[in-house]
Motif scaffolding. Structure first.
Motif, PDB file in Angstrom:
ATOM      1  N   UNK A 252      40.284  35.501  30.331  1.00 22.90           N
ATOM      2  CA  UNK A 252      39.609  36.293  31.670  1.00 22.90           C
ATOM      3  C   UNK A 252      38.138  36.698  31.555  1.00 22.90           C
ATOM      4  N   UNK A 253      37.907  37.073  30.189  1.00 23.06           N
ATOM      5  CA  UNK A 253      36.527  37.623  30.038  1.00 23.06           C
ATOM      6  C   UNK A 253      35.443  36.129  30.257  1.00 23.06           C
ATOM      7  N   UNK A 254      35.867  35.037  30.184  1.00 21.82           N
ATOM      8  CA  UNK A 254      35.057  33.940  30.618  1.00 21.82           C
ATOM      9  C   UNK A 254      34.444  33.991  31.779  1.00 21.82           C
ATOM     10  N   UNK A 255      35.435  34.493  32.651  1.00 25.43           N
ATOM     11  CA  UNK A 255      35.112  34.421  34.144  1.00 25.43           C
ATOM     12  C   UNK A 255      34.497  35.958  34.611  1.00 25.43           C
ATOM     13  N   UNK A 256      34.885  36.983  33.959  1.00 27.01           N
ATOM     14  CA  UNK A 256      34.526  38.142  34.429  1.00 27.01           C
ATOM     15  C   UNK A 256      33.410  38.581  33.765  1.00 27.01           C
TER      16      UNK A 256
ATOM     17  N   UNK B  28      62.721  50.214  53.885  1.00 25.77           N
ATOM     18  CA  UNK B  28      61.920  51.100  54.625  1.00 25.77           C
ATOM     19  C   UNK B  28      61.402  52.170  53.844  1.00 25.77           C
ATOM     20  N   UNK B  29      61.758  52.379  52.961  1.00 22.55           N
ATOM     21  CA  UNK B  29      60.988  53.462  51.926  1.00 22.55           C
ATOM     22  C   UNK B  29      59.799  52.849  51.026  1.00 22.55           C
ATOM     23  N   UNK B  30      58.693  53.420  51.400  1.00 21.05           N
ATOM     24  CA  UNK B  30      57.353  52.838  50.644  1.00 21.05           C
ATOM     25  C   UNK B  30      57.682  52.981  49.281  1.00 21.05           C
ATOM     26  N   UNK B  31      58.043  53.886  48.689  1.00 21.42           N
ATOM     27  CA  UNK B  31      58.151  54.406  47.350  1.00 21.42           C
ATOM     28  C   UNK B  31      58.432  53.214  46.221  1.00 21.42           C
ATOM     29  N   UNK B  32      59.449  52.476  46.400  1.00 20.16           N
ATOM     30  CA  UNK B  32      59.464  51.519  45.445  1.00 20.16           C
ATOM     31  C   UNK B  32      58.582  50.355  45.492  1.00 20.16           C
ATOM     32  N   UNK B  33      57.820  50.103  46.633  1.00 18.28           N
ATOM     33  CA  UNK B  33      56.826  49.251  46.627  1.00 18.28           C
ATOM     34  C   UNK B  33      55.565  49.936  46.097  1.00 18.28           C
ATOM     35  N   UNK B  34      55.255  50.939  46.090  1.00 18.79           N
ATOM     36  CA  UNK B  34      54.217  51.697  45.574  1.00 18.79           C
ATOM     37  C   UNK B  34      54.552  51.465  43.724  1.00 18.79           C
ATOM     38  N   UNK B  35      55.662  51.657  43.552  1.00 18.78           N
ATOM     39  CA  UNK B  35      56.055  51.486  42.024  1.00 18.78           C
ATOM     40  C   UNK B  35      55.433  50.103  41.560  1.00 18.78           C
ATOM     41  N   UNK B  36      56.342  49.293  42.385  1.00 15.77           N
ATOM     42  CA  UNK B  36      56.075  47.755  41.948  1.00 15.77           C
ATOM     43  C   UNK B  36      54.503  47.514  41.888  1.00 15.77           C
ATOM     44  N   UNK B  37      53.867  47.572  42.822  1.00  9.24           N
ATOM     45  CA  UNK B  37      52.524  47.321  43.091  1.00  9.24           C
ATOM     46  C   UNK B  37      51.632  48.183  41.840  1.00  9.24           C
ATOM     47  N   UNK B  38      52.096  49.324  41.706  1.00 11.80           N
ATOM     48  CA  UNK B  38      51.271  50.252  40.615  1.00 11.80           C
ATOM     49  C   UNK B  38      51.603  49.263  39.571  1.00 11.80           C
ATOM     50  N   UNK B  39      52.696  48.954  38.875  1.00  4.68           N
ATOM     51  CA  UNK B  39      52.983  48.068  37.789  1.00  4.68           C
ATOM     52  C   UNK B  39      52.156  46.742  37.723  1.00  4.68           C
ATOM     53  N   UNK B  40      52.176  46.211  38.889  1.00  8.34           N
ATOM     54  CA  UNK B  40      51.693  44.933  38.882  1.00  8.34           C
ATOM     55  C   UNK B  40      50.049  45.140  38.576  1.00  8.34           C
ATOM     56  N   UNK B  41      49.449  46.175  39.059  1.00 10.06           N
ATOM     57  CA  UNK B  41      47.936  46.228  38.962  1.00 10.06           C
ATOM     58  C   UNK B  41      47.661  46.676  37.478  1.00 10.06           C
ATOM     59  N   UNK B  42      48.616  47.557  37.073  1.00 12.49           N
ATOM     60  CA  UNK B  42      48.486  47.900  35.638  1.00 12.49           C
ATOM     61  C   UNK B  42      48.456  46.867  34.712  1.00 12.49           C
ATOM     62  N   UNK B  43      49.500  45.982  35.311  1.00  6.68           N
ATOM     63  CA  UNK B  43      49.706  44.617  34.071  1.00  6.68           C
ATOM     64  C   UNK B  43      48.501  43.982  34.190  1.00  6.68           C
ATOM     65  N   UNK B  44      47.656  43.960  35.138  1.00  4.49           N
ATOM     66  CA  UNK B  44      46.495  43.175  35.520  1.00  4.49           C
ATOM     67  C   UNK B  44      45.320  43.652  34.453  1.00  4.49           C
ATOM     68  N   UNK B  45      45.433  45.029  34.409  1.00  5.12           N
ATOM     69  CA  UNK B  45      44.386  45.775  33.610  1.00  5.12           C
ATOM     70  C   UNK B  45      44.799  45.410  32.040  1.00  5.12           C
ATOM     71  N   UNK B  46      46.058  45.684  31.807  1.00  3.97           N
ATOM     72  CA  UNK B  46      46.473  45.401  30.429  1.00  3.97           C
ATOM     73  C   UNK B  46      45.912  43.990  29.866  1.00  3.97           C
ATOM     74  N   UNK B  47      46.152  42.998  30.935  1.00  6.23           N
ATOM     75  CA  UNK B  47      45.982  41.712  30.336  1.00  6.23           C
ATOM     76  C   UNK B  47      44.497  41.503  30.078  1.00  6.23           C
ATOM     77  N   UNK B  48      43.525  42.176  31.167  1.00 12.56           N
ATOM     78  CA  UNK B  48      42.233  42.009  31.093  1.00 12.56           C
ATOM     79  C   UNK B  48      41.848  42.917  29.592  1.00 12.56           C
ATOM     80  N   UNK B  49      42.385  43.817  29.221  1.00 11.00           N
ATOM     81  CA  UNK B  49      42.201  44.628  27.816  1.00 11.00           C
ATOM     82  C   UNK B  49      42.492  43.813  27.085  1.00 11.00           C
TER      83      UNK B  49
END
Length: 205
Positions: free
Chosen positions: A41-45, A3-24
């Motif tokens: 991924x730059x072929x598509x983006x 019921x604590x949203x903080x761990x979910x915020x950390x996980x999805x923050x890490x997940x989204x940052x991982x996407x950015x790092x992969x794109x970079x």
């Protein structure tokens, strides 16, 4: 924790940052990936690489700015490891940019936060180089060739264990996110490469 949203915020923050790092990472390797005909991924983006990356990173920073930026700093510093003696657009050498980035991270986020991010990113980079050993045979930046294939894997495991010791939730979330991102990209390219049924009758059928 459920019921604590903080761990979910950390996980999805890490997940989204991982996407950015992969794109970079794909953007930096786009010419080499094109040469060996590897999915990038730059072929598509295309020209949307920068706005998409900034948008996703903004979401990651909203969820958990410290974790997102420390991981990005660690990724940037690690990326300079393959260009230590090269002169960057800033006028500094690669090792200078890497050192400045790490020091900034230590000052802004503290030793535990920055080093846990740095160890995790290095572990992921080593594992990625281990997996790409066969396809990267012409690359001079693959650590599996520099260190040895088995040594690269072992060192990646050691760095990951150290990152778990410093911040187990970040380390496990980072590895889990890596698997998800790789799987999503694989599905994405399989869909793009799949021949589309135009509904036209093929002669001879």
């Amino acid at each position: 924790m459920i019921f604590n949203p903080f761990p979910y915020k950390i996980f999805f923050g890490i997940f989204l940052t991982g996407i950015v790092i992969k794109i970079m990472d794909d953007y930096m390797d786009r010419e080499f990936d094109k040469l060996i005909n590897r999915d990038n991924t730059t072929k598509i983006l295309g020209s949307g690489v920068l706005p998409y990356a900034l948008f996703i990173f903004s979401l990651a920073c909203i969820l958990n700015p410290v974790t997102a930026v420390s991981l990005f700093f660690a990724s940037f510093a690690t990326g300079m490891a393959g260009n230590l003696n090269a002169k960057m657009p800033s006028g500094l050498y690669g090792y200078q940019e890497a050192l400045i980035t790490i020091v900034m991270g230590l000052v802004l986020f503290g030793v535990m936060e920055m080093f846990s991010s740095l160890l995790l990113i290095i572990a992921i980079q080593l594992w990625d180089d281990y997996v790409d050993y066969n396809s990267d045979r012409y690359s001079i930046k693959n650590w599996a060739f520099i260190l040895g294939k088995n040594e690269c894997l072992l060192l990646g495991i050691i760095f990951f264990i150290l990152s778990v010791y410093l911040d187990y939730f970040k380390a496990l979330s980072g590895i889990f996110s890596m698997w998800i991102i790789v799987y999503i990209i694989k599905l994405w390219f399989n869909y793009i490469d799949k021949p589309q049924n135009s509904g036209e009758e093929v002669p001879g059928e």
